[in-house]
Design a protein around this motif. Structure first.
Motif, mmCIF file in Angstrom:
data_model
loop_
_atom_site.group_PDB
_atom_site.id
_atom_site.type_symbol
_atom_site.label_atom_id
_atom_site.label_comp_id
_atom_site.label_asym_id
_atom_site.label_seq_id
_atom_site.Cartn_x
_atom_site.Cartn_y
_atom_site.Cartn_z
ATOM 1 N N UNK A 58 0.804 -1.015 -0.074
ATOM 2 C CA UNK A 58 0.154 0.105 0.012
ATOM 3 C C UNK A 58 0.825 1.325 0.044
ATOM 4 N N UNK A 59 0.612 2.213 -0.894
ATOM 5 C CA UNK A 59 1.522 3.388 -1.043
ATOM 6 C C UNK A 59 0.476 4.460 -1.037
ATOM 7 N N UNK A 60 0.805 5.631 -0.740
ATOM 8 C CA UNK A 60 -0.069 7.039 -0.939
ATOM 9 C C UNK A 60 -0.217 7.286 -2.311
ATOM 10 N N UNK A 61 -1.380 7.794 -2.497
ATOM 11 C CA UNK A 61 -1.935 8.156 -3.978
ATOM 12 C C UNK A 61 -0.556 8.814 -4.666
ATOM 13 N N UNK A 62 -0.348 10.051 -4.335
ATOM 14 C CA UNK A 62 0.510 10.911 -5.099
ATOM 15 C C UNK A 62 2.037 10.293 -5.133
ATOM 16 N N UNK A 63 2.450 9.974 -3.988
ATOM 17 C CA UNK A 63 3.780 9.273 -4.001
ATOM 18 C C UNK A 63 3.736 7.837 -4.945
ATOM 19 N N UNK A 64 2.700 7.066 -4.863
ATOM 20 C CA UNK A 64 2.635 6.028 -5.550
ATOM 21 C C UNK A 64 2.509 5.988 -7.015
ATOM 22 N N UNK A 65 2.073 7.394 -7.458
ATOM 23 C CA UNK A 65 2.133 7.395 -8.781
ATOM 24 C C UNK A 65 3.205 8.166 -9.588
ATOM 25 N N UNK A 152 -6.365 23.966 2.238
ATOM 26 C CA UNK A 152 -5.802 23.179 3.486
ATOM 27 C C UNK A 152 -5.569 21.615 3.065
ATOM 28 N N UNK A 153 -4.772 21.029 3.449
ATOM 29 C CA UNK A 153 -4.784 19.488 3.179
ATOM 30 C C UNK A 153 -4.950 18.892 4.544
ATOM 31 N N UNK A 154 -6.328 18.416 4.548
ATOM 32 C CA UNK A 154 -7.014 18.148 5.893
ATOM 33 C C UNK A 154 -6.006 16.958 6.496
ATOM 34 N N UNK A 155 -5.409 16.138 5.891
ATOM 35 C CA UNK A 155 -4.634 15.340 6.738
ATOM 36 C C UNK A 155 -3.526 15.716 7.646
ATOM 37 N N UNK A 180 -10.957 26.227 0.429
ATOM 38 C CA UNK A 180 -10.897 24.789 0.150
ATOM 39 C C UNK A 180 -10.253 23.923 1.030
ATOM 40 N N UNK A 181 -10.877 22.755 1.361
ATOM 41 C CA UNK A 181 -10.201 21.696 2.150
ATOM 42 C C UNK A 181 -10.141 20.282 1.167
ATOM 43 N N UNK A 182 -9.351 19.582 1.244
ATOM 44 C CA UNK A 182 -9.075 18.290 0.575
ATOM 45 C C UNK A 182 -8.316 17.400 1.451
ATOM 46 N N UNK A 183 -8.353 16.109 0.961
ATOM 47 C CA UNK A 183 -7.474 15.222 1.713
ATOM 48 C C UNK A 183 -6.677 14.514 0.567
ATOM 49 N N UNK A 184 -6.720 15.062 -0.434
ATOM 50 C CA UNK A 184 -5.641 14.619 -1.677
ATOM 51 C C UNK A 184 -4.729 15.694 -2.140
ATOM 52 N N UNK A 185 -3.498 15.142 -2.131
ATOM 53 C CA UNK A 185 -2.397 16.189 -2.451
ATOM 54 C C UNK A 185 -2.533 16.568 -3.822
ATOM 55 N N UNK A 186 -2.972 15.336 -4.665
ATOM 56 C CA UNK A 186 -3.111 15.921 -5.995
ATOM 57 C C UNK A 186 -4.052 16.820 -6.478
ATOM 58 N N UNK A 187 -5.122 16.575 -5.473
ATOM 59 C CA UNK A 187 -6.317 17.910 -5.700
ATOM 60 C C UNK A 187 -5.701 19.298 -5.251
ATOM 61 N N UNK A 188 -4.878 19.279 -4.211
ATOM 62 C CA UNK A 188 -4.375 20.378 -3.545
ATOM 63 C C UNK A 188 -3.723 21.118 -4.526
ATOM 64 N N UNK A 189 -2.471 20.334 -5.464
ATOM 65 C CA UNK A 189 -1.956 21.200 -6.454
ATOM 66 C C UNK A 189 -2.546 21.654 -7.503
ATOM 67 N N UNK A 190 -3.729 20.812 -7.718
ATOM 68 C CA UNK A 190 -4.739 21.303 -9.094
ATOM 69 C C UNK A 190 -5.209 22.661 -8.621
ATOM 70 N N UNK A 195 -5.183 28.695 -9.131
ATOM 71 C CA UNK A 195 -5.020 30.088 -8.536
ATOM 72 C C UNK A 195 -6.389 30.224 -7.391
ATOM 73 N N UNK A 196 -6.569 28.991 -6.691
ATOM 74 C CA UNK A 196 -7.722 29.283 -5.640
ATOM 75 C C UNK A 196 -7.135 29.610 -4.485
ATOM 76 N N UNK A 197 -5.723 29.658 -4.127
ATOM 77 C CA UNK A 197 -5.336 30.005 -2.901
ATOM 78 C C UNK A 197 -3.639 29.635 -2.484
#
Length: 264
Positions: A58-65, A152-155, A180-190, A195-197
């Protein structure tokens, strides 16, 4: 087996099944027996250093890709008799119920039932798209960031972030109000690229964006606390060769991969 032991090993419903506490103990013991049996024949044949079989990781989504695929590829090239199930999942897995051999986890590990090997640290920086600043100069101090729109990266952070000055270790805790808050590093970067913050992101993830000017490094003398990257697996009396060699490979290659990406 339940009839033989006189114990319920599974909890059943119309939609799902899961192991009972006795079932988990039985499963763990069975895994150890199978692992020892698996090791017996290669050991007697003098073939201990040639791992085979399937490894479930098992690997984190962003790192694992991205960053971790290169060390994985090196491992698979070196051991052609091994196959790997590379499972993208953020958070700690259930090793027993899901049949997971090991996991790579970002952040602290508090579970005493696992072995946790610290591989490296992931640097984190403050970044934002140029459009977030408008015509204003890029902030150089954390106090200049307080009134800006935040992501925010909620994790790892939600309504506050602590930054440390690299020159003298001074620390400042900054209260934020995320748009905006998210639990996804990829969504945070997007979201940051749109330009959302402002965000605090792993430096390896945004290195190319900074180099191309899509994002700006804000308050560059200050960094968020780095996050540890651990290789985690359950305690056992015996570990199959494929897991032992994977641990060796990750310890040797992951620090250089993460540090190299962060430095770009």
């Amino acid at each position: 087996m339940e009839r033989s032991l006189g114990l319920p090993l599974l909890q059943r419903s119309t939609h799902t099944m899961k192991l009972t506490e006795d079932g988990e103990r039985c499963f763990e013991r069975a895994k150890a027996l199978l692992a020892n049996l698996e090791a017996f024949d290669p050991d007697m044949r003098g073939d201990r250093d040639q791992p085979d079989g399937t490894l479930r990781v098992v690997v984190p989504h962003a790192f694992g890709q991205h960053q971790l695929v290169e060390p994985l590829a090196d491992y698979l090239r070196r051991y052609p008799r091994v196959s790997v199930e590379w499972l993208l999942h953020d958070g700690s897995p259930n090793f027993i119920a899901d049949g997971i051999d090991c996991a790579l986890l970002v952040g602290a590990v508090a579970d005493p039932a696992v072995v946790a090997i610290r591989l490296t640290e992931v640097p984190r920086i403050v970044a934002a798209a140029p459009s977030v600043l408008g015509r204003a100069a890029p902030p150089a101090h954390p106090s200049d960031l307080a009134d800006m729109p935040w992501l925010a990266l909620r994790t790892y952070y939600r309504d506050a972030i602590t930054l440390t000055r690299s020159s003298d270790g001074q620390r400042i805790e900054l209260a934020i109000r995320p748009r905006m808050s998210t639990d996804s590093l990829v969504a945070l970067r997007s979201a940051a690229l749109m330009g959302l913050g402002v965000c605090v992101a792993s430096s390896w993830l945004v290195a190319d964006d900074l180099a191309q000017g899509r994002l700006l490094h804000l308050a560059p003398s200050w960094q968020a606390d780095p996050l540890p990257l651990h290789l985690v697996y359950p305690h056992a009396r015996f570990y199959p060769a494929r897991l032992r060699r994977f641990i060796e490979a990750m310890r040797a290659s992951v620090p250089a991969v993460v540090d190299g990406a962060a430095a770009r």
